[in-house]
Design a protein around this motif. Sequence first.
Motif, PDB file in Angstrom:
ATOM      1  N   ASN A  35      -8.020  -4.542   3.572  1.00 47.43           N
ATOM      2  CA  ASN A  35      -6.936  -3.628   3.955  1.00 47.43           C
ATOM      3  C   ASN A  35      -5.803  -4.427   4.587  1.00 47.43           C
ATOM      4  N   GLY A  36      -4.577  -4.104   4.183  1.00 50.62           N
ATOM      5  CA  GLY A  36      -3.421  -4.769   4.773  1.00 50.62           C
ATOM      6  C   GLY A  36      -3.158  -6.154   4.218  1.00 50.62           C
ATOM      7  N   LYS A  43      -1.542  -6.043  -1.069  1.00 51.86           N
ATOM      8  CA  LYS A  43      -1.702  -5.684  -2.489  1.00 51.86           C
ATOM      9  C   LYS A  43      -0.630  -4.679  -2.936  1.00 51.86           C
ATOM     10  N   SER A  44      -0.491  -3.579  -2.189  1.00 55.31           N
ATOM     11  CA  SER A  44       0.508  -2.565  -2.581  1.00 55.31           C
ATOM     12  C   SER A  44       1.912  -3.143  -2.529  1.00 55.31           C
ATOM     13  N   THR A  45       2.167  -3.962  -1.524  1.00 55.89           N
ATOM     14  CA  THR A  45       3.488  -4.599  -1.413  1.00 55.89           C
ATOM     15  C   THR A  45       3.760  -5.446  -2.659  1.00 55.89           C
TER      16      THR A  45
HETATM   17  N1  LIG Z   1       6.658   0.433   4.891  1.00 51.40           N
HETATM   18  C1  LIG Z   1       6.089  -0.456   5.726  1.00 51.40           C
HETATM   19  N2  LIG Z   1       6.646  -0.740   6.929  1.00 51.40           N
HETATM   20  C2  LIG Z   1       6.094  -1.642   7.760  1.00 51.40           C
HETATM   21  N3  LIG Z   1       4.963  -2.337   7.491  1.00 51.40           N
HETATM   22  C3  LIG Z   1       4.370  -2.096   6.308  1.00 51.40           C
HETATM   23  C4  LIG Z   1       4.883  -1.141   5.371  1.00 51.40           C
HETATM   24  N4  LIG Z   1       4.077  -1.124   4.283  1.00 51.40           N
HETATM   25  C5  LIG Z   1       3.089  -2.012   4.535  1.00 51.40           C
HETATM   26  N5  LIG Z   1       3.261  -2.587   5.739  1.00 51.40           N
HETATM   27  C6  LIG Z   1       2.427  -3.640   6.338  1.00 51.40           C
HETATM   28  O1  LIG Z   1       2.377  -4.724   5.439  1.00 51.40           O
HETATM   29  C7  LIG Z   1       1.057  -5.254   5.344  1.00 51.40           C
HETATM   30  C8  LIG Z   1       0.563  -5.185   3.910  1.00 51.40           C
HETATM   31  O2  LIG Z   1       0.411  -3.814   3.550  1.00 51.40           O
HETATM   32  P1  LIG Z   1      -0.015  -3.340   2.073  1.00 51.40           P
HETATM   33  O3  LIG Z   1       0.051  -1.846   2.043  1.00 51.40           O
HETATM   34  O4  LIG Z   1       0.784  -4.097   1.083  1.00 51.40           O
HETATM   35  O5  LIG Z   1      -1.535  -3.847   2.031  1.00 51.40           O
HETATM   36  P2  LIG Z   1      -2.733  -3.432   1.036  1.00 51.40           P
HETATM   37  O6  LIG Z   1      -3.439  -4.700   0.706  1.00 51.40           O
HETATM   38  O7  LIG Z   1      -2.207  -2.626  -0.101  1.00 51.40           O
HETATM   39  O8  LIG Z   1      -3.628  -2.550   1.990  1.00 51.40           O
HETATM   40  P3  LIG Z   1      -4.702  -1.378   1.637  1.00 51.40           P
HETATM   41  O9  LIG Z   1      -5.857  -2.049   0.961  1.00 51.40           O
HETATM   42  O10 LIG Z   1      -5.074  -0.888   3.008  1.00 51.40           O
HETATM   43  O11 LIG Z   1      -4.005  -0.354   0.796  1.00 51.40           O
HETATM   44  C9  LIG Z   1       0.218  -4.474   6.346  1.00 51.40           C
HETATM   45  O12 LIG Z   1       0.188  -5.194   7.552  1.00 51.40           O
HETATM   46  C10 LIG Z   1       0.989  -3.180   6.510  1.00 51.40           C
HETATM   47  O13 LIG Z   1       0.767  -2.645   7.800  1.00 51.40           O
END
Ligand SMILES: Nc1ncnc2c1ncn2[C@@H]1O[C@H](COP(=O)(O)OP(=O)(O)OP(=O)(O)O)[C@@H](O)[C@H]1O
Length: 234
Positions: free
Chosen positions: A38-39, A42-44
């Motif tokens: 988590n975090g 990936k989504s970014t």
């Molecule tokens: N819109 C936003 N504003 C501020 N911080 C963000 C935002 N979106 C994501 N983050 C931060 O950026 C980092 C990466 O987030 P992201 O959603 O890309 O991770 P992820 O791997 O997709 O997580 P998950 O498996 O929980 O979905 C995290 O620390 C998150 O808190």
Amino acid sequence: MESLHATHLGKRYGRRAALTDVTLTVPAGRIVGLVGPNGAGKSTFLQLVCGLLSPTTGALRVLGAPPAADAKHLARVGFVAQDAPVYPTLSVADHLRLGARLNPRWDPDLAERRIAAIGVEPGRKAGRLSGGQRAQLALALAVAKRPELLILDEPAAALDPLARVEFLDHLRDSVTELAASAVLSSHLLSDVERVCDHLIVLADGRVRLAGDVRDLLRDGPHASLEELVLGSLR
Ligand SMILES: Nc1ncnc2c1ncn2[C@@H]1O[C@H](COP(=O)(O)OP(=O)(O)OP(=O)(O)O)[C@@H](O)[C@H]1O
């Protein structure tokens, strides 16, 4: 041809670094499993690939051009977002009509075949579909664009094991039929193992491991994809 090419890619949200110094190349034709805690970012990363976010540093090329470079480039990329969004008050058939109007490369036969394979009535309102049927509808809409690259952000997360297997099999069949590439984020390593032939492991916004699964297994000490991922995260 490469589907993705990132050089020193970085993304910050204010002072928080979500991705740091991501450099990788994904050859065309791969189904990529994007995994990490988590975090991890990936989504970014997927939103950067779709052009929904802009990089803070570095560069990214998608199918040989900057993400979402123009309308023609947008038509080459299909995106299924995390919660498989659909319009709840529109019917399945309405979704297909909308898809046909909005997408220049729309393939009505492919769309209808996918809907028939899911086994839902075209007249059903999308808001009345189960989570699994909704995810399948979102996949059918993305596939009927005939994209060269399909991006899926944890598309099967809410599905029961059987629905998940059906979804992933549809995904693999579609990618094969279109001769496309795909990137799929997932927390379930069994899902990644089922359909992916290329792996990207992210942790704390950095790449821990990237490459073709076959090469990574051949060149390293690990016997399975699960061991590869867990080994790279330790
Ligand atoms: N819109 C936003 N504003 C501020 N911080 C963000 C935002 N979106 C994501 N983050 C931060 O950026 C980092 C990466 O987030 P992201 O959603 O890309 O991770 P992820 O791997 O997709 O997580 P998950 O498996 O929980 O979905 C995290 O620390 C998150 O808190």
